[in-house]
Design an enzyme around this catalytic site. Structure first.
Site, PDB file in Angstrom:
ATOM      1  N   HIS A 118       0.659  -1.147  -0.067  1.00  0.00           N
ATOM      2  CA  HIS A 118      -0.054   0.001  -0.017  1.00  0.00           C
ATOM      3  C   HIS A 118       0.714   1.276  -0.045  1.00  0.00           C
ATOM      4  O   HIS A 118       2.125   0.992   0.302  1.00  0.00           O
ATOM      5  CB  HIS A 118      -0.831  -0.037   1.349  1.00  0.00           C
ATOM      6  CG  HIS A 118      -0.099   0.245   2.627  1.00  0.00           C
ATOM      7  ND1 HIS A 118       0.752  -0.958   3.044  1.00  0.00           N
ATOM      8  CD2 HIS A 118       0.122   1.149   3.340  1.00  0.00           C
ATOM      9  CE1 HIS A 118       1.200  -0.380   4.118  1.00  0.00           C
ATOM     10  NE2 HIS A 118       0.887   0.861   4.403  1.00  0.00           N
ATOM     11  N   ASP A 120       0.465   4.769   1.944  1.00  0.00           N
ATOM     12  CA  ASP A 120      -0.455   5.318   3.255  1.00  0.00           C
ATOM     13  C   ASP A 120      -1.544   6.413   2.807  1.00  0.00           C
ATOM     14  O   ASP A 120      -1.058   7.037   2.038  1.00  0.00           O
ATOM     15  CB  ASP A 120       0.562   5.722   4.247  1.00  0.00           C
ATOM     16  CG  ASP A 120       1.428   4.824   5.204  1.00  0.00           C
ATOM     17  OD1 ASP A 120       1.028   3.689   5.200  1.00  0.00           O
ATOM     18  OD2 ASP A 120       2.494   5.154   5.597  1.00  0.00           O
ATOM     19  N   HIS A 273       4.679   0.204   0.152  1.00  0.00           N
ATOM     20  CA  HIS A 273       5.482  -0.515   0.999  1.00  0.00           C
ATOM     21  C   HIS A 273       4.533  -1.642   1.694  1.00  0.00           C
ATOM     22  O   HIS A 273       3.512  -1.746   1.538  1.00  0.00           O
ATOM     23  CB  HIS A 273       6.017   0.300   2.210  1.00  0.00           C
ATOM     24  CG  HIS A 273       4.963   1.042   2.904  1.00  0.00           C
ATOM     25  ND1 HIS A 273       4.296   2.388   2.467  1.00  0.00           N
ATOM     26  CD2 HIS A 273       4.426   0.849   4.204  1.00  0.00           C
ATOM     27  CE1 HIS A 273       3.422   2.858   3.378  1.00  0.00           C
ATOM     28  NE2 HIS A 273       3.412   2.123   4.399  1.00  0.00           N
ATOM     29  N   ARG A 288       5.089   6.058  14.430  1.00  0.00           N
ATOM     30  CA  ARG A 288       4.767   6.712  12.884  1.00  0.00           C
ATOM     31  C   ARG A 288       4.544   8.053  12.963  1.00  0.00           C
ATOM     32  O   ARG A 288       3.367   8.249  13.869  1.00  0.00           O
ATOM     33  CB  ARG A 288       3.956   5.582  12.102  1.00  0.00           C
ATOM     34  CG  ARG A 288       3.800   6.313  10.576  1.00  0.00           C
ATOM     35  CD  ARG A 288       2.952   5.129   9.947  1.00  0.00           C
ATOM     36  NE  ARG A 288       1.632   5.902   9.615  1.00  0.00           N
ATOM     37  CZ  ARG A 288       0.801   5.151   8.911  1.00  0.00           C
ATOM     38  NH1 ARG A 288       0.894   3.775   8.598  1.00  0.00           N
ATOM     39  NH2 ARG A 288      -0.630   5.952   8.604  1.00  0.00           N
TER      40      ARG A 288
HETATM   41  C1  OGA Z   1       3.247   1.818   8.156  1.00  0.00           C
HETATM   42  C2  OGA Z   1       3.337   0.493   7.737  1.00  0.00           C
HETATM   43  C3  OGA Z   1       5.291  -1.310   7.869  1.00  0.00           C
HETATM   44  C4  OGA Z   1       6.065  -1.779   8.874  1.00  0.00           C
HETATM   45  O1  OGA Z   1       3.490   1.921   9.656  1.00  0.00           O
HETATM   46  O2  OGA Z   1       2.471   2.653   7.766  1.00  0.00           O
HETATM   47  O3  OGA Z   1       2.996  -0.237   6.637  1.00  0.00           O
HETATM   48  O4  OGA Z   1       6.776  -2.661   8.565  1.00  0.00           O
HETATM   49  N1  OGA Z   1       4.511  -0.180   8.329  1.00  0.00           N
HETATM   50  O5  OGA Z   1       5.673  -1.775  10.190  1.00  0.00           O
HETATM   51 MN    MN Z   2       1.959   2.131   5.708  1.00  0.00          MN
END
Ligand code: OGA
Ligand code: MN
Length: 297
Positions: A118, A120, A273, A288
Site C-alpha cells: 500500500h 499510506d 510498502h 509513525r
Molecule cells: C506503516 C506500515 C510497515 C511496517 O506503518 O505505515 O505500513 O513494517 N508499516 O511496520
Molecule cells: Mn503503511
C-alpha cells in the site's frame, strides 16, 4: 503540541553528513546527521533533495524524543491524525504506534500495519506525502519493511498498457480489507460510525504525477484499491491483478532490515510498502508520523 516547527534553524551550523545510496533500486542511508540538533536551511535542502532522488531515506542512530520526531516531520508538511485514535501515543496524537505488543491483553498499537502492499492514506482525497517510522523495540529476527518503486513500475509497462491505463481512475477504500483483517486480528477495534464517516472511499488516478519531480508513478494497491471506475467488475479485477503483480516485482524493491534507532522516511507518492512480518512471540514497536500530501493528479 501543534506549534509550528522552529524557524530558528535558518542559522543553525552545518552538520557533516553523507547520503549513501543503497545497492538497491531505491533508498539511501543518511549517516552523521543528528535530527535532535537544529538543521540549517542548506542541510534541510540536501535532505529534501535526497528524499526526492532516493524515495526512502534511512537516518541511522537517531536518539530522538517523540516531540523531535514530530518537529522534524512537520518541516515537510502538516501531520495526519490516524483514524485509529486508540493507537495514538499518549499526549502525542500525531504519533501512531505500530506494534504487535500486547499489554494486559490489550494491543498497544496497530499490530498488522502494512500486511498488504500500500501507499499510506491513499483512501483519503489527500493521501500522505510521506511517513516516518522510528524504531523503538526490534525483534531479533523478522520485522523487515519492503519498499517498491512505483516510478520504475510505471516506466517498465508496455507502451500499450501505459496508454490504456493513463486516463483511468480507481476507487481506494480503507474499509475494503478492514473486516478481513479484523477477522484475523480480533483486537482490531470495531469502527464507530464517526470513524467510518472519516474514511469514505476516494477516487484516485491510476497513474499519478509526482507534484515535485513531475515523474509518473503507478498508484494502485492490493490493500486499498477496490475497482477501476467505469470498467465491468471482471475486467477491473483482471487489470488490477495484473498491475498489482507487476508493481512489486523484485527489481523495484528495497528491503529494509531495521537497526536500533533507525528513522525511516519514505515518499508515499513514489513508493508502496509492505511489512514482511514478525514472528508472534517477538516484540516489535515503532512510532509513525504521517505527513499530509496533495490531491493526486
Ligand atoms: C506503516 C506500515 C510497515 C511496517 O506503518 O505505515 O505500513 O513494517 N508499516 O511496520
Ligand atoms: Mn503503511
Amino acid at each position: 503540541m501543534t506549534a509550528p516547527p522552529s524557524s530558528s534553524d535558518a542559522n543553525a551550523p552545518a552538520q557533516h553528513f553523507e547520503v549513501r545510496p543503497f545497492a538497491a533500486p531505491v533508498g539511501a542511508e543518511v549517516i552523521g546527521l543528528d535530527i535532535s540538533k537544529p538543521i540549517s536551511t542548506e542541510d534541510f535542502a540536501r535532505i529534501h533533495k535526497a528524499h526526492l532522488d532516493h524515495h526512502v531515506l534511512v537516518f541511522r542512530c537517531q536518539q530522538i524524543t517523540p516531540q523531535e520526531h514530530i518537529d522534524f516531520s512537520r518541516r515537510f508538511g502538516p501531520l495526519e491524525i490516524h483514524v485509529l485514535h486508540q493507537f495514538q501515543l499518549k499526549d502525542h496524537p500525531e504519533i501512531l504506534i505500530v506494534s504487535n505488543i500486547k499489554e494486559n491483553g490489550e494491543p498497544i498499537g496497530l499490530g498488522d500495519a502494512g500486511v498488504y502492499w500500500h501507499s499510506d492514506i491513499s483512501y483519503k482525497p489527500k493521501p500522505s506525502l510521506g511517513s516516518l517510522l522510528h524504531a523503538q523495540e526490534l525483534p531479533s529476527e523478522g520485522g523487515d519493511t519492503l519498499f517498491a518503486d512505483q516510478h520504475l513500475a510505471w516506466e517498465s509497462l508496455s507502451p500499450e498498457l501505459q496508454q490504456r491505463i493513463l486516463p483511468l481512475k480507481a476507487e481506494h477504500s480503507y474499509l475494503a480489507k478492514y473486516e478481513e483483517l479484523r477477522a484475523k486480528n480480533p483486537w482490531r477495534p470495531k469502527l464507530s460510525q464517526a470513524q467510518i464517516d472519516q474514511v469514505a472511499p476516494a477516487v484516485q488516478p491510476v497513474v499519478r504525477t509526482h507534484p515535485e519531480t513531475g515523474r509518473k508513478a503507478l498508484f494502485v494497491s492490493e490493500h486499498f484499491t477496490t475497482r477501476i471506475v467505469g470498467l465491468p467488475q471482471d475486467e477491473s479485477d483482471a487489470l488490477l491483478a495484473q498491475l498489482f503483480a507487476h508493481s512489486v516485482k523484485p527489481e523495484f524493491v528495497y528491503r529494509h532490515t531495521w537497526a536500533p534507532h533507525d528513522l525511516v522516511f519514505w515518499d508515499n507518492r513514489s513508493l508502496m510498502h509492505l511489512a514482511a512480518g514478525t514472528p508472534d512471540h517477538l516484540r516489535r514497536r515503532l512510532n509513525r508520523t504521517t505527513i499530509v500530501g496533495d490531491t493526486p493528479f
